[in-house]
Write a protein that holds these residues in place. Structure first.
Motif, PDB file in Angstrom:
ATOM      1  N   GLY A   1      18.009  38.514   4.099  1.00 15.08           N
ATOM      2  CA  GLY A   1      18.295  37.104   4.346  1.00 15.08           C
ATOM      3  C   GLY A   1      19.336  36.510   3.427  1.00 15.08           C
ATOM      4  N   LYS A   2      19.848  37.296   2.481  1.00 12.00           N
ATOM      5  CA  LYS A   2      20.789  36.791   1.476  1.00 12.00           C
ATOM      6  C   LYS A   2      22.164  36.498   2.093  1.00 12.00           C
ATOM      7  N   PRO A   3      22.932  35.574   1.496  1.00 15.39           N
ATOM      8  CA  PRO A   3      24.324  35.361   1.928  1.00 15.39           C
ATOM      9  C   PRO A   3      25.148  36.644   1.744  1.00 15.39           C
ATOM     10  N   ILE A   4      26.073  36.886   2.665  1.00 18.08           N
ATOM     11  CA  ILE A   4      26.874  38.117   2.662  1.00 18.08           C
ATOM     12  C   ILE A   4      28.343  37.755   2.817  1.00 18.08           C
ATOM     13  N   VAL A   5      29.180  38.405   2.004  1.00 19.41           N
ATOM     14  CA  VAL A   5      30.632  38.282   2.149  1.00 19.41           C
ATOM     15  C   VAL A   5      31.214  39.684   2.305  1.00 19.41           C
ATOM     16  N   SER A   6      32.071  39.859   3.307  1.00 11.87           N
ATOM     17  CA  SER A   6      32.646  41.176   3.595  1.00 11.87           C
ATOM     18  C   SER A   6      34.133  41.066   3.868  1.00 11.87           C
ATOM     19  N   VAL A   7      34.813  42.185   3.661  1.00 11.92           N
ATOM     20  CA  VAL A   7      36.179  42.299   4.170  1.00 11.92           C
ATOM     21  C   VAL A   7      36.101  42.394   5.692  1.00 11.92           C
ATOM     22  N   ASP A   8      37.240  42.292   6.353  1.00  7.06           N
ATOM     23  CA  ASP A   8      37.281  42.149   7.809  1.00  7.06           C
ATOM     24  C   ASP A   8      37.177  43.493   8.533  1.00  7.06           C
ATOM     25  N   ILE A   9      36.020  44.129   8.439  1.00  4.70           N
ATOM     26  CA  ILE A   9      35.735  45.354   9.182  1.00  4.70           C
ATOM     27  C   ILE A   9      35.371  44.941  10.607  1.00  4.70           C
TER      28      ILE A   9
ATOM     29  N   ALA B   1      36.396  37.944   5.102  1.00  7.06           N
ATOM     30  CA  ALA B   1      37.643  37.587   4.424  1.00  7.06           C
ATOM     31  C   ALA B   1      38.726  38.625   4.693  1.00  7.06           C
ATOM     32  N   ARG B   2      39.979  38.167   4.814  1.00  5.77           N
ATOM     33  CA  ARG B   2      41.099  39.065   5.122  1.00  5.77           C
ATOM     34  C   ARG B   2      41.893  39.484   3.897  1.00  5.77           C
ATOM     35  N   ASN B   3      41.672  38.844   2.763  1.00  8.18           N
ATOM     36  CA  ASN B   3      42.407  39.200   1.546  1.00  8.18           C
ATOM     37  C   ASN B   3      41.600  38.753   0.323  1.00  8.18           C
ATOM     38  N   ALA B   4      42.138  39.021  -0.859  1.00  7.91           N
ATOM     39  CA  ALA B   4      41.411  38.743  -2.100  1.00  7.91           C
ATOM     40  C   ALA B   4      41.150  37.252  -2.285  1.00  7.91           C
ATOM     41  N   ASP B   5      42.138  36.426  -1.960  1.00  9.30           N
ATOM     42  CA  ASP B   5      41.950  34.977  -2.111  1.00  9.30           C
ATOM     43  C   ASP B   5      40.847  34.461  -1.198  1.00  9.30           C
ATOM     44  N   GLU B   6      40.878  34.916   0.046  1.00 13.66           N
ATOM     45  CA  GLU B   6      39.837  34.497   0.988  1.00 13.66           C
ATOM     46  C   GLU B   6      38.464  35.001   0.559  1.00 13.66           C
ATOM     47  N   PHE B   7      38.432  36.218   0.034  1.00 16.96           N
ATOM     48  CA  PHE B   7      37.151  36.785  -0.405  1.00 16.96           C
ATOM     49  C   PHE B   7      36.543  35.925  -1.510  1.00 16.96           C
TER      50      PHE B   7
END
Length: 410
Positions: free
Chosen positions: A335-343, A356-362
């Motif tokens: 249930g935790k928040p998740i951040v991923s690159v754009d797979i 996210a599509r790049n480091a800044d967006e991540f």
């Protein structure tokens, strides 16, 4: 949930990684036991580990070679109907290919060992299913005159090969696809790569043991001391720290947010090429980066319970765009928040996963994830995880296999 009763059949599964190696688990280690559980009253599973090599084993396989030499744990019973076996050959097939007759001798040796085991375990020849995962297992095809051959593709093997190796892999895969009755792939992109070359192909993405990972939300689950003592917020990753991670993203998070704790649960690859990268050195030198090493799988919910945000920070190259990350489903089940690159496969789970599509967006998405207060998102993640359990994956696999067996008998 009631146990579904399937027709009688037995499995011989050739493994990608040995059964009980800390930090080296893939989908076979989760999907195969679930299949065994579902067919408990109807059949059995024999999982074959990577062979011990008589010629190079002492140098390359260490403790495994000595265990085999002493004949300790060569055949183990992991469940009522699940057995794991460590075979032996003269020389690894890739090396053996350059020695006349050696591949044939290896094959005869493997055939003798497995046939003997099938007789001992009373496996049924008329409904025997062989399961492989890699073109290099072509030598294992036909060893036991299987009724059904399953080829399970959970990685883009060709993307990492070049030159002679690439040519060899393509030739082997063409032969495997010609023989395979069923092909499973983990993602839509891998299905496109097949380009209609399989008799039948199905997407069976990775899954999760929901009953295990929901424990991350259980008040009684203890957070291990290694992580409990760290300052929050904790940004966490479960998996191997290796060249496929985007260290530009990770270095940016560590340096720009010195009060964040970046925690990594898994093996750390020692690679000289990595050490040459300034972003990797910056990552390793950051005092707020904590490499806690590999942990027993059943202990992971406790560690993830300590995370504030779970991340999937891969480099979008090689096999990654074709992948179905195991950790995606494990994170969802907490249930935790998740951040991923754009797979591509992960992107299907937006907005439950921030992409996210790049480091800044991540970095921006991690900041946003830390502010998340919508309990509905947590509940939706848990619900989606239930829909993607290993039990559901195994049931679908067995439905496909059963239909194929019926088709062969008609």
């Amino acid at each position: 949930m009631c146990k579904i009763m399937y027709n009688s059949y037995d499995f011989v599964v050739f493994l990608d990684a040995d059964w009980n190696i800390l930090g080296k688990r893939n989908r076979q280690h989760f999907l195969i036991p679930e299949i065994a559980r579902l067919i408990e009253d109807k059949g059995s599973v024999l999982a074959i580990e990577r062979p011990v090599c008589l010629v190079t084993g002492l140098l390359r396989q260490g403790s495994k070679f000595f265990r085999w030499l002493k004949r300790k744990k060569v055949l183990r019973q992991e469940a009522e109907n699940l057995f794991v076996y460590t075979p032996f050959i003269f020389l690894h097939n890739v090396l053996a290919a350059s020695v006349p007759l050696l591949p044939k001798l290896n094959r005869l040796l493997m055939k003798w060992q497995i046939k003997r085991l099938l007789h001992k375990l009373v496996f049924r020849q008329e409904s025997l299913i062989v399961w492989i995962h890699h073109p290099y297992q072509l030598e294992d095809v036909g060893l036991v005159n299987e009724r059904i051959l399953v080829y399970d593709i959970f990685d883009d093997y060709l993307c990492r090969a070049n030159g002679k190796q690439s040519k060899d892999l393509k030739e082997r895969e063409a032969k495997v696809l010609n023989r395979a009755d069923i092909v499973f792939v983990v993602s839509e992109k891998l299905l496109k790569v097949l380009d209609g070359r399989a008799k039948q192909a199905h997407i069976i993405a990775n899954g999760v043991d929901t009953s295990l990972f929901v424990k991350a939300a259980d008040a009684e689950t203890e957070i291990p001391a290694q992580i409990a003592k760290l300052p929050h917020p904790i940004i966490g990753f479960v998996g191997k720290v290796a060249a496929w991670l985007d260290f530009k993203i990770l270095a940016k998070l560590a340096v720009s947010h010195p009060k964040w704790s970046l925690v990594f649960i898994g093996m750390c690859e020692e690679d000289n090429k990595l050490s040459d990268l300034p972003e990797y050195r910056l990552f390793r030198q950051s005092p707020n980066v904590h490499l806690l090493g590999p942990k027993i799988h059943t202990s992971l919910p406790g560690y993830i319970k300590g995370f504030d945000v779970c991340i999937i920070p891969y480099r979008l190259e090689g096999q990654v765009p074709s992948s179905s990350p195991l950790k995606l489903y494990e994170y969802l089940a907490t249930g935790k928040p998740i951040v991923s690159v754009d797979i591509p496969h992960v992107a299907h789970f937006k907005p439950l996963v921030r992409v996210a599509r790049n480091a800044d967006e991540f970095e921006k998405e991690v900041v946003n994830a830390l502010k998340e207060s919508d309990n509905n998102l947590r509940l939706q993640r848990l619900a989606v995880a239930q829909q993607n359990s290993w039990e559901r994956r195994a049931k679908r696999v067995l439905e496909i296999i059963e239909a194929t067996l019926v088709g062969k008998q008609s």
